[in-house]
Write a protein that holds these residues in place. Structure first.
Motif, PDB file in Angstrom:
ATOM      1  N   UNK A  85      34.700  30.472  45.257  1.00 30.15           N
ATOM      2  CA  UNK A  85      34.359  31.797  45.751  1.00 30.15           C
ATOM      3  C   UNK A  85      33.369  32.449  44.802  1.00 30.15           C
ATOM      4  N   UNK A  86      32.288  32.945  45.341  1.00 33.22           N
ATOM      5  CA  UNK A  86      31.273  33.585  44.502  1.00 33.22           C
ATOM      6  C   UNK A  86      31.395  35.106  44.538  1.00 33.22           C
ATOM      7  N   UNK A  87      32.126  35.661  45.501  1.00 36.21           N
ATOM      8  CA  UNK A  87      32.296  37.110  45.600  1.00 36.21           C
ATOM      9  C   UNK A  87      33.238  37.588  44.504  1.00 36.21           C
ATOM     10  N   UNK A  88      33.033  38.815  44.039  1.00 33.46           N
ATOM     11  CA  UNK A  88      33.857  39.384  42.979  1.00 33.46           C
ATOM     12  C   UNK A  88      35.251  39.689  43.508  1.00 33.46           C
ATOM     13  N   UNK A  89      36.255  39.397  42.689  1.00 34.24           N
ATOM     14  CA  UNK A  89      37.644  39.649  43.028  1.00 34.24           C
ATOM     15  C   UNK A  89      38.210  40.633  42.015  1.00 34.24           C
ATOM     16  N   UNK A  90      38.951  41.628  42.499  1.00 38.05           N
ATOM     17  CA  UNK A  90      39.568  42.591  41.600  1.00 38.05           C
ATOM     18  C   UNK A  90      40.883  42.023  41.087  1.00 38.05           C
ATOM     19  N   UNK A  91      41.051  42.033  39.769  1.00 43.15           N
ATOM     20  CA  UNK A  91      42.293  41.590  39.141  1.00 43.15           C
ATOM     21  C   UNK A  91      42.636  42.569  38.023  1.00 43.15           C
ATOM     22  N   UNK A  92      43.842  42.389  37.437  1.00 42.28           N
ATOM     23  CA  UNK A  92      44.305  43.278  36.385  1.00 42.28           C
ATOM     24  C   UNK A  92      44.691  42.472  35.157  1.00 42.28           C
ATOM     25  N   UNK A  93      44.477  43.058  33.991  1.00 41.02           N
ATOM     26  CA  UNK A  93      44.844  42.385  32.745  1.00 41.02           C
ATOM     27  C   UNK A  93      46.343  42.537  32.521  1.00 41.02           C
ATOM     28  N   UNK A 120      36.620  43.023  37.446  1.00 36.91           N
ATOM     29  CA  UNK A 120      36.045  42.291  38.575  1.00 36.91           C
ATOM     30  C   UNK A 120      35.774  40.866  38.113  1.00 36.91           C
ATOM     31  N   UNK A 121      36.417  39.895  38.760  1.00 36.24           N
ATOM     32  CA  UNK A 121      36.210  38.489  38.414  1.00 36.24           C
ATOM     33  C   UNK A 121      34.981  38.005  39.168  1.00 36.24           C
ATOM     34  N   UNK A 122      33.968  37.605  38.397  1.00 40.54           N
ATOM     35  CA  UNK A 122      32.705  37.164  38.987  1.00 40.54           C
ATOM     36  C   UNK A 122      32.727  35.668  39.269  1.00 40.54           C
ATOM     37  N   UNK A 123      33.333  34.887  38.366  1.00 39.17           N
ATOM     38  CA  UNK A 123      33.428  33.438  38.560  1.00 39.17           C
ATOM     39  C   UNK A 123      34.516  32.892  37.648  1.00 39.17           C
ATOM     40  N   UNK A 124      34.871  31.629  37.897  1.00 35.63           N
ATOM     41  CA  UNK A 124      35.892  30.969  37.102  1.00 35.63           C
ATOM     42  C   UNK A 124      35.333  29.647  36.583  1.00 35.63           C
ATOM     43  N   UNK A 145      45.282  37.261  33.546  1.00 37.91           N
ATOM     44  CA  UNK A 145      44.888  38.089  34.680  1.00 37.91           C
ATOM     45  C   UNK A 145      45.893  37.942  35.801  1.00 37.91           C
ATOM     46  N   UNK A 146      46.059  39.022  36.567  1.00 37.80           N
ATOM     47  CA  UNK A 146      47.006  39.021  37.671  1.00 37.80           C
ATOM     48  C   UNK A 146      46.390  39.764  38.854  1.00 37.80           C
ATOM     49  N   UNK A 147      46.786  39.373  40.059  1.00 34.06           N
ATOM     50  CA  UNK A 147      46.288  40.068  41.256  1.00 34.06           C
ATOM     51  C   UNK A 147      46.952  41.423  41.431  1.00 34.06           C
ATOM     52  N   UNK A 148      48.122  41.603  40.815  1.00 33.68           N
ATOM     53  CA  UNK A 148      48.839  42.871  40.909  1.00 33.68           C
ATOM     54  C   UNK A 148      48.954  43.489  39.539  1.00 33.68           C
ATOM     55  N   UNK A 149      48.871  44.801  39.479  1.00 32.48           N
ATOM     56  CA  UNK A 149      49.030  45.486  38.205  1.00 32.48           C
ATOM     57  C   UNK A 149      50.512  45.670  37.937  1.00 32.48           C
TER      58      UNK A 149
END
Length: 152
Positions: A85-93, A120-124, A145-149
């Protein structure tokens, strides 16, 4: 001639004393038997508790062993999806992280990102993610990183 009044009274008192002593001995024996019974019950209950704890801790270890490979598989699948996936994904520290210029622990630290902050996760790339936080862009380790805070 039958015994005198004093002798009969003495015999009667002796009989009463013997009966009282027998009753007292029977009561002591009964009390000791009950205490032994309760003690046995307590020992059996403690053994059951110890066995239950040891069995449950054994199952937990087995469950951990079986769930670890499954969670690794899920992490690998997530990694594969994130890499494609190249789109930015929102994650939490999940902890305070060092934002680095390159994806390795020896790279220069740009800044620190506090725990529970949105990125914002740009790439992995392997175990590293390229993220953006405000105007800063750099790398952090993916496992933090986590998808939920979870810190709210």
């Amino acid at each position: 001639m039958p015994g005198t009044y004093d002798e009969e009274t003495r015999k009667l008192l002796e009989n009463r004393k013997r009966k009282a002593e027998l009753r007292r001995a029977q009561q002591i024996k009964k009390r000791n038997t009950m205490l032994m019974g309760f003690g046995g019950i307590v020992v059996v209950l403690l053994l059951i508790i110890v066995i239950c704890i040891s069995c449950s801790s054994g199952k937990s270890k087995e469950e951990e062993q079986t769930t670890q490979p499954q969670s690794t598989t899920v992490a690998e699948e997530t990694t594969t999806e994130a890499e494609t996936t190249s789109a930015a994904t929102t994650m939490y520290t999940t902890d305070t992280l060092n934002l680095r210029q390159e994806p390795n622990t020896d790279a220069e630290i740009i800044t620190q990102i506090g725990a529970g902050k949105k990125v914002e996760v740009l790439s992995t790339e392997g175990q590293w993610c390229r993220v953006q936080r405000g105007k800063d862009t750099g790398y952090v380790m993916k496992r933090y990183l986590s998808y939920e805070n979870t810190l709210d």
